[in-house]
Design a protein around this motif. Structure first.
Motif, PDB file in Angstrom:
ATOM      1  N   ARG A 341       0.831  -1.208   0.000  1.00  0.00           N
ATOM      2  CA  ARG A 341       0.000   0.000   0.000  1.00  0.00           C
ATOM      3  C   ARG A 341       0.863   1.255   0.000  1.00  0.00           C
ATOM      4  O   ARG A 341       0.579   2.226  -0.710  1.00  0.00           O
ATOM      5  N   ALA A 359      -3.440  -0.010  -8.925  1.00  0.00           N
ATOM      6  CA  ALA A 359      -3.618  -1.007  -7.866  1.00  0.00           C
ATOM      7  C   ALA A 359      -3.100  -2.379  -8.303  1.00  0.00           C
ATOM      8  O   ALA A 359      -2.412  -3.068  -7.543  1.00  0.00           O
ATOM      9  N   LEU A 363      -0.119  -4.511  -6.487  1.00  0.00           N
ATOM     10  CA  LEU A 363      -0.263  -5.887  -6.006  1.00  0.00           C
ATOM     11  C   LEU A 363       0.753  -6.809  -6.691  1.00  0.00           C
ATOM     12  O   LEU A 363       1.273  -7.743  -6.070  1.00  0.00           O
ATOM     13  N   VAL A 413      -5.573  -3.887  -2.354  1.00  0.00           N
ATOM     14  CA  VAL A 413      -4.455  -2.954  -2.167  1.00  0.00           C
ATOM     15  C   VAL A 413      -4.793  -1.882  -1.140  1.00  0.00           C
ATOM     16  O   VAL A 413      -4.007  -1.605  -0.229  1.00  0.00           O
TER      17      VAL A 413
END
Ligand SMILES: [Zn+2]
Length: 465
Positions: A341, A359, A363, A413
């Motif tokens: 994050r 996102a 990831l 995320v």
């Protein structure tokens, strides 16, 4: 007392049995996992709802939408949550659970010399075993199935990882305190460990962990790289973590540290550079030409005030990038969810651009990116890859609402967390069940680390120590 004898046999995993569950220890029998959602990270952003992952032995044999799954006659497990590849920690010194939080508020140079290295001088092999055992409990419960480790007494790091069922790239630390020449002995230890433990339990890869160009003679780095290349082993070292660490070398040699490493042939093999905060454009281009991977450690770099690596630039340049927590003395945990994050948060904040890192790409750093950075078939749910995967609960407010597949990825995320990790498999063996690590006696590990940390603190408080 030999340190092997000091470790009780209770470190062995307890038996875990359930009619509905796959076997606790991998076998060649095929097992089918059927989940409400599967996010295979192959490619990033792909979602199957519902999805199937078939396992046999320590490998994945089939992945796809449930409606297209081939006939299956073996055990089958229905899961109400989401299956994701296990997270990959590309840079850690996990036995530093023994030193968690030590040196709070110090910058890197003072932190190492005043707080960390004096304590590490008193570490025993058993300290490292228990520090790593506690770390394994934390890593596995966070859904981290692979960790790249660099520390000391690494035979005991291997023992702890194997006992806990964690996949590890163990890169014995090579240092040269006060120019003592100790690096030669530490390198011999690393070579011996490679001969003894590489491939152990199907979980362990042995590499080499020379600390950094600023803490070792160039000869030590070059000799290490040469020996590593002979056995195709990974070399991982700290590069450009702080702005000032390379100043003396740059003044002496008239080139940046990465250029110096390249000129000495140190970047010619499998190399993973940790941090890479202060790389110049030319350094990044050099890394790309030599296919040097980078372990991005945003939280450690932020906490020690070291800076923010130029992650989007690294990715645009074709660098293989994974995420690292660094040691729990400078993070202070081993939770890769926080890194996956923070990485896009910092990238967007620095760029002033909400599109700087998506996102799915964030990831990917924690999964397939980590696997690529380490050169291991992990981080994707794909036939032939190792059966390292995690089951994430979806019956939580943080995953509501889901209106399309992309929502699942972005929720992972931006609102996913380690507390939602329900089950974890490494090489097909289940090591976390219902949020509990079944291979580590967590209560004993916490007790052992607490009392050993007290002893280390007392040792450095003694005059003359
Ligand atoms: Zn480090």
């Amino acid at each position: 007392m030999p340190y092997h004898a000091a470790v009780a046999s209770d470190a062995a995993p307890p038996a875990v049995a359930s009619d509905a569950a796959p076997p606790a220890v991998a076998s060649d029998a095929a097992v089918r996992l059927v989940a409400a959602a599967v996010v295979p990270m192959e490619p990033p952003g792909q979602v199957y709802r519902p999805g199937v992952v078939d396992l046999a032995g320590d490998r994945i044999t089939w992945v796809g939408p449930a409606g297209a799954a081939p006939p299956h006659h073996g055990p089958q497990l229905q899961l109400s949550g989401l299956l994701l590849p296990g997270l990959v920690n590309c840079h850690a010194h996990s036995p530093m659970t023994l030193l968690r939080g030590v040196g709070e508020g110090l910058p890197l140079h003072d932190w190492l010399r005043k707080a960390i290295w004096p304590r590490e001088a008193h570490l025993t092999p058993d300290d490292v075993y228990w520090g790593m055992t506690l770390a394994c409990d934390e890593l596995l419960r966070c859904g981290v199935t692979t960790s790249c480790e660099s520390y000391f007494h690494d035979r005991r790091v291997v023992d702890a990882a194997v006992d806990a069922g964690l996949r590890c790239v163990v890169t014995p630390g090579i240092l040269d305190p006060a120019g003592s020449g100790a690096w030669r002995r530490l390198l011999d230890i690393a070579v011996a460990l490679h001969g003894e433990a590489h491939g152990r339990a199907g979980l362990i890869e042995i590499g080499f962990g020379p600390h950094a160009a600023y803490s070792l003679p160039l000869e030590a780095l070059a000799t290490t790289a040469h020996l590593a290349a002979e056995v195709d082993a990974l070399v991982t070292l700290h590069v450009a973590e702080t702005a000032a660490e390379g100043a003396a070398l740059e003044a002496e040699h008239g080139m940046t540290v990465p250029a110096l490493l390249a000129s000495a042939g140190i970047l010619d093999g499998r190399v993973l550079a940790a941090h890479g905060v202060w790389l110049t454009d030319d350094d990044v281009a050099l890394f790309a030409r030599h296919d040097v991977a980078v372990a991005h450690c945003p939280q450690s770099n932020a906490k020690l005030g070291s800076g923010v690596a130029r992650l989007p630039h690294l990715l645009r340049s074709g660098i293989r990038v994974g995420l690292g927590t660094d040691g729990p003395a400078s993070n202070n945990d081993l939770d890769v969810w926080e890194e996956l994050r923070l990485a896009p948060l910092l990238a967007r904040a620095v760029a002033g651009d909400a599109g700087a890192l998506g996102a799915a790409d964030a990831l990917a750093l924690a999964t397939r990116g980590g696997g690529r950075a380490l050169g291991l078939p992990v981080g994707c749910l794909h036939p032939g890859y190792l059966a390292d995967l995690i089951h994430v609960r979806l019956d939580d407010s943080r995953f509501v609402p889901v209106l399309d597949d992309a929502d699942l990825v972005s929720h992972l995320v931006w609102s996913g967390c380690s507390a939602l990790v329900e089950d974890v498999w490494v090489g097909g063996r289940q090591v976390v069940r219902a949020g509990v690590c079944t291979t580590v006696d967590g209560r004993r590990a916490r007790h052992e680390v607490q009392r050993r940390a007290e002893r280390l603190a007392g040792a450095v408080a003694q005059p003359g120590c």
